[in-house]
Design a protein around this motif. Structure first.
Motif, PDB file in Angstrom:
ATOM      1  N   PHE A  67     -12.126   2.666   0.346  1.00 52.79           N
ATOM      2  CA  PHE A  67     -11.638   3.632  -0.683  1.00 52.79           C
ATOM      3  C   PHE A  67     -10.778   4.495   0.155  1.00 52.79           C
ATOM      4  O   PHE A  67     -11.125   5.308   1.018  1.00 52.79           O
ATOM      5  CB  PHE A  67     -12.627   4.003  -1.454  1.00 52.79           C
ATOM      6  CG  PHE A  67     -12.203   5.007  -2.536  1.00 52.79           C
ATOM      7  CD1 PHE A  67     -11.583   4.572  -3.660  1.00 52.79           C
ATOM      8  CD2 PHE A  67     -12.563   6.250  -2.346  1.00 52.79           C
ATOM      9  CE1 PHE A  67     -10.980   5.214  -4.742  1.00 52.79           C
ATOM     10  CE2 PHE A  67     -12.147   7.278  -3.284  1.00 52.79           C
ATOM     11  CZ  PHE A  67     -11.425   6.719  -4.320  1.00 52.79           C
ATOM     12  N   GLN A  68      -9.483   4.438  -0.262  1.00 50.88           N
ATOM     13  CA  GLN A  68      -8.471   5.278   0.179  1.00 50.88           C
ATOM     14  C   GLN A  68      -7.398   5.775  -0.704  1.00 50.88           C
ATOM     15  O   GLN A  68      -6.793   5.113  -1.312  1.00 50.88           O
ATOM     16  CB  GLN A  68      -7.809   4.828   1.451  1.00 50.88           C
ATOM     17  CG  GLN A  68      -6.969   5.904   2.106  1.00 50.88           C
ATOM     18  CD  GLN A  68      -6.293   5.323   3.449  1.00 50.88           C
ATOM     19  OE1 GLN A  68      -6.520   4.140   3.759  1.00 50.88           O
ATOM     20  NE2 GLN A  68      -5.756   6.276   4.006  1.00 50.88           N
ATOM     21  N   SER A  69      -7.264   7.137  -0.806  1.00 54.18           N
ATOM     22  CA  SER A  69      -6.395   7.759  -2.069  1.00 54.18           C
ATOM     23  C   SER A  69      -6.568   6.945  -3.345  1.00 54.18           C
ATOM     24  O   SER A  69      -5.109   6.414  -3.420  1.00 54.18           O
ATOM     25  CB  SER A  69      -4.990   7.891  -1.374  1.00 54.18           C
ATOM     26  OG  SER A  69      -4.524   6.721  -0.939  1.00 54.18           O
ATOM     27  N   ASN A  70      -7.393   6.801  -4.120  1.00 52.06           N
ATOM     28  CA  ASN A  70      -7.380   6.050  -5.329  1.00 52.06           C
ATOM     29  C   ASN A  70      -7.071   4.649  -5.319  1.00 52.06           C
ATOM     30  O   ASN A  70      -7.046   3.822  -6.292  1.00 52.06           O
ATOM     31  CB  ASN A  70      -6.281   6.617  -6.283  1.00 52.06           C
ATOM     32  CG  ASN A  70      -6.502   8.023  -6.653  1.00 52.06           C
ATOM     33  OD1 ASN A  70      -7.570   8.759  -6.170  1.00 52.06           O
ATOM     34  ND2 ASN A  70      -5.882   8.851  -7.647  1.00 52.06           N
ATOM     35  N   LEU A  71      -7.407   4.071  -4.082  1.00 50.05           N
ATOM     36  CA  LEU A  71      -7.201   2.445  -4.012  1.00 50.05           C
ATOM     37  C   LEU A  71      -8.432   1.795  -3.561  1.00 50.05           C
ATOM     38  O   LEU A  71      -8.779   2.303  -2.243  1.00 50.05           O
ATOM     39  CB  LEU A  71      -6.036   2.113  -2.998  1.00 50.05           C
ATOM     40  CG  LEU A  71      -5.554   0.964  -2.871  1.00 50.05           C
ATOM     41  CD1 LEU A  71      -5.399   0.088  -4.416  1.00 50.05           C
ATOM     42  CD2 LEU A  71      -4.634   0.593  -2.027  1.00 50.05           C
ATOM     43  N   LEU A  72      -9.046   1.108  -4.446  1.00 49.24           N
ATOM     44  CA  LEU A  72     -10.144   0.529  -3.797  1.00 49.24           C
ATOM     45  C   LEU A  72      -9.954  -0.980  -3.436  1.00 49.24           C
ATOM     46  O   LEU A  72      -9.423  -1.789  -4.144  1.00 49.24           O
ATOM     47  CB  LEU A  72     -11.413   0.451  -4.919  1.00 49.24           C
ATOM     48  CG  LEU A  72     -12.713  -0.398  -4.837  1.00 49.24           C
ATOM     49  CD1 LEU A  72     -13.457   0.376  -3.878  1.00 49.24           C
ATOM     50  CD2 LEU A  72     -13.391  -0.537  -5.973  1.00 49.24           C
TER      51      LEU A  72
END
Length: 158
Positions: A67-72
């Motif tokens: 999970f990184q900056s609103n991207l799963l």
């Protein structure tokens, strides 16, 4: 038949909606990617969600969730197993990657792998500063009393 939309006219008449248009364009591109393995997205409460991915045949060590900056991103890659002794191989074990764009203030609460089903729990936590707040209306006694307008004293014109 794939239909693509041109958002250029909307760019000319809107300001600050760049992220929304990028999400729409990314969603169109993502549809061309395989939907394997199948998944469900369920709203489990007012501010909670669950993504369930059918990963039969995959073990916990074969799966990766980031999970990184609103991207799963969920990726799966099985370890190479010997192909001998199979008369029929119907359970797919090909590598996959699913990407989910999450809204602001949605975080991953946990993940669980059980009976070939990977479940990822999500929760939306809105910061106190962004929550609506009630404003109390106060009555000021100075404004409540009517004050007579001030008279300007001047000589009478004859």
């Amino acid at each position: 038949m794939a239909t693509s939309y041109d958002y250029a006219p909307l760019f000319r008449s809107t300001v600050g909606f760049d992220r929304v248009f990028n999400l729409l364009e990314n969603a169109q591109r993502a549809r061309s990617i395989s939907d394997w393995p199948p998944y469900d997205i369920v709203k489990t409460g007012d501010d909670s969600y669950r993504i369930s991915v059918a990963v039969a045949g995959f073990e916990q060590s074969d799966l990766d969730i980031t999970f990184q900056s609103n991207l799963l991103t969920i990726t799966g890659k099985k370890q190479d197993a010997p192909a001998d002794n199979y008369l029929h191989r119907g359970i797919a074990g090909r590598p996959f990657e699913h990407r989910f764009e999450l809204a602001d203030h949605v975080r991953v609460n946990g993940a669980d792998l059980q009976n070939g089903l990977l479940s990822i729990d999500l929760v939306r936590e809105i910061p106190e500063a962004l929550k609506p707040r009630r404003i109390d209306i106060q009555t000021n006694p100075a404004f409540a009393q009517k004050v007579a307008p001030a008279q300007i004293e001047a000589q009478k014109a004859a």
